[in-house]
Motif scaffolding. Sequence first.
Motif, PDB file in Angstrom:
ATOM      1  N   LEU A 265       0.823  -1.205   0.000  1.00 34.50           N
ATOM      2  CA  LEU A 265       0.000   0.000   0.000  1.00 34.50           C
ATOM      3  C   LEU A 265       0.861   1.261   0.000  1.00 34.50           C
ATOM      4  O   LEU A 265       0.545   2.234  -0.692  1.00 34.50           O
ATOM      5  N   THR A 266       1.945   1.243   0.770  1.00 29.02           N
ATOM      6  CA  THR A 266       2.812   2.423   0.825  1.00 29.02           C
ATOM      7  C   THR A 266       3.450   2.686  -0.529  1.00 29.02           C
ATOM      8  O   THR A 266       3.504   3.843  -0.991  1.00 29.02           O
ATOM      9  N   GLU A 267       3.934   1.652  -1.192  1.00 28.29           N
ATOM     10  CA  GLU A 267       4.530   1.831  -2.509  1.00 28.29           C
ATOM     11  C   GLU A 267       3.498   2.304  -3.519  1.00 28.29           C
ATOM     12  O   GLU A 267       3.810   3.090  -4.431  1.00 28.29           O
ATOM     13  N   ARG A 268       2.270   1.840  -3.369  1.00 27.96           N
ATOM     14  CA  ARG A 268       1.214   2.260  -4.280  1.00 27.96           C
ATOM     15  C   ARG A 268       0.878   3.740  -4.099  1.00 27.96           C
ATOM     16  O   ARG A 268       0.699   4.472  -5.080  1.00 27.96           O
ATOM     17  N   VAL A 269       0.788   4.181  -2.840  1.00 32.27           N
ATOM     18  CA  VAL A 269       0.429   5.572  -2.557  1.00 32.27           C
ATOM     19  C   VAL A 269       1.496   6.525  -3.088  1.00 32.27           C
ATOM     20  O   VAL A 269       1.170   7.580  -3.669  1.00 32.27           O
ATOM     21  N   PHE A 270       2.775   6.161  -2.916  1.00 35.81           N
ATOM     22  CA  PHE A 270       3.867   7.063  -3.292  1.00 35.81           C
ATOM     23  C   PHE A 270       4.498   6.709  -4.642  1.00 35.81           C
ATOM     24  O   PHE A 270       5.530   7.269  -4.988  1.00 35.81           O
ATOM     25  N   SER A 271       3.873   5.790  -5.389  1.00 40.23           N
ATOM     26  CA  SER A 271       4.408   5.354  -6.696  1.00 40.23           C
ATOM     27  C   SER A 271       5.866   4.923  -6.567  1.00 40.23           C
ATOM     28  O   SER A 271       6.720   5.258  -7.405  1.00 40.23           O
ATOM     29  N   TRP A 272       6.147   4.180  -5.519  1.00 43.44           N
ATOM     30  CA  TRP A 272       7.511   3.703  -5.253  1.00 43.44           C
ATOM     31  C   TRP A 272       7.747   2.438  -6.085  1.00 43.44           C
ATOM     32  O   TRP A 272       6.995   1.475  -5.996  1.00 43.44           O
ATOM     33  N   PRO A 273       8.799   2.402  -6.901  1.00 42.27           N
ATOM     34  CA  PRO A 273       8.982   1.288  -7.855  1.00 42.27           C
ATOM     35  C   PRO A 273       9.566   0.032  -7.215  1.00 42.27           C
ATOM     36  O   PRO A 273      10.630  -0.457  -7.613  1.00 42.27           O
ATOM     37  N   GLY A 274       8.868  -0.525  -6.239  1.00 49.00           N
ATOM     38  CA  GLY A 274       9.351  -1.714  -5.558  1.00 49.00           C
ATOM     39  C   GLY A 274       8.529  -2.937  -5.897  1.00 49.00           C
ATOM     40  O   GLY A 274       7.706  -2.947  -6.824  1.00 49.00           O
TER      41      GLY A 274
END
Length: 330
Positions: free
Chosen positions: A271-280
Amino acid sequence: MSALTLDKPPTPADTPSRHRDTGRLLRTVIRRMGTALFVLLCTATVSFFLVRLSGDPVKILLPPDATAHQESVLRASLGLDRPLFTQYLDYLWGLPRLDLGDSLVYGRPVSEILADRLPATIELAAAALAVTLVIAIPAGIFAAMRRGRRSDHTVMTGVLLGQSTPPFWVGILLILVFAVWLRVLPASGYGTFANLVLPAVTLAVYSVAVVARLLRSSLIDVLSSDHIRSSRAKGFGPLKVVLRHGLRNASLPVVTVIGLEVGNLLGGAILTERVFSWPGVGQLTVEAISNRDFPLVQATVLFFAATFVVVNLLVDLSYSFLDPRVRTSR
């Protein structure tokens, strides 16, 4: 003549005891590893069959006006026309060799795609763990030393809020404050320290609450013991007593939870990567599910499962080194 003080040499009676301890530890390692492999096998099996209930990926890969012949040709080229059990056996056969198949969307080996995305997830989890330790340990010690006072209640109120607030809501709130209103940090992106701050804090909020609360409880129990009262009677200050004696004795449950939180930080970053568009890997998982990329979904689910299993295994084995009583009881 004064007698020389020599170290007591090991007696023959000590050797069988050491061998028994080593044997117990070895049996524990083998048993835990066997359980871990069984859990991973079950996870791989369940994910393989469940992901195929989401629909036919050919419908997404081809345009809406594709003919039935085009669909059958693509399905055959992807190997999806084979019997389901045959596909399952091929999947299991590739797991020991880390052959997770090729992505249906990217056309590349899944292992290469995971390797490309994994550094971003590790970076985010490591930053979140650092934030957790820097905030949670002093907060837990402070609350334990100020037990029952207003400052203790303030810390525990913050802990309760941290445990009850959804991470995605925290992320949106931080974006609204620091990226939209104050404009001091970017709302998304990757590659700089500024891009890392908001996702790391968002991911660490829950872990900070868990570690601080447990450390406070453990320290309160330890500080009421006899040897702590003896240290205070010798004139040691409160902080010195906590740091030299209390913190060490309260470390076992805290180290356990910190180890488990490492798995949560690695596996709970979706969810955190999705919210911040983090490419993980978390962002990759969402993309794979949306595209019905069966091999990629299976690989990411197995990665998160393996992360939790390995971390739990290491934490369980660390008991034997942190507390000798655990070692002798196994």
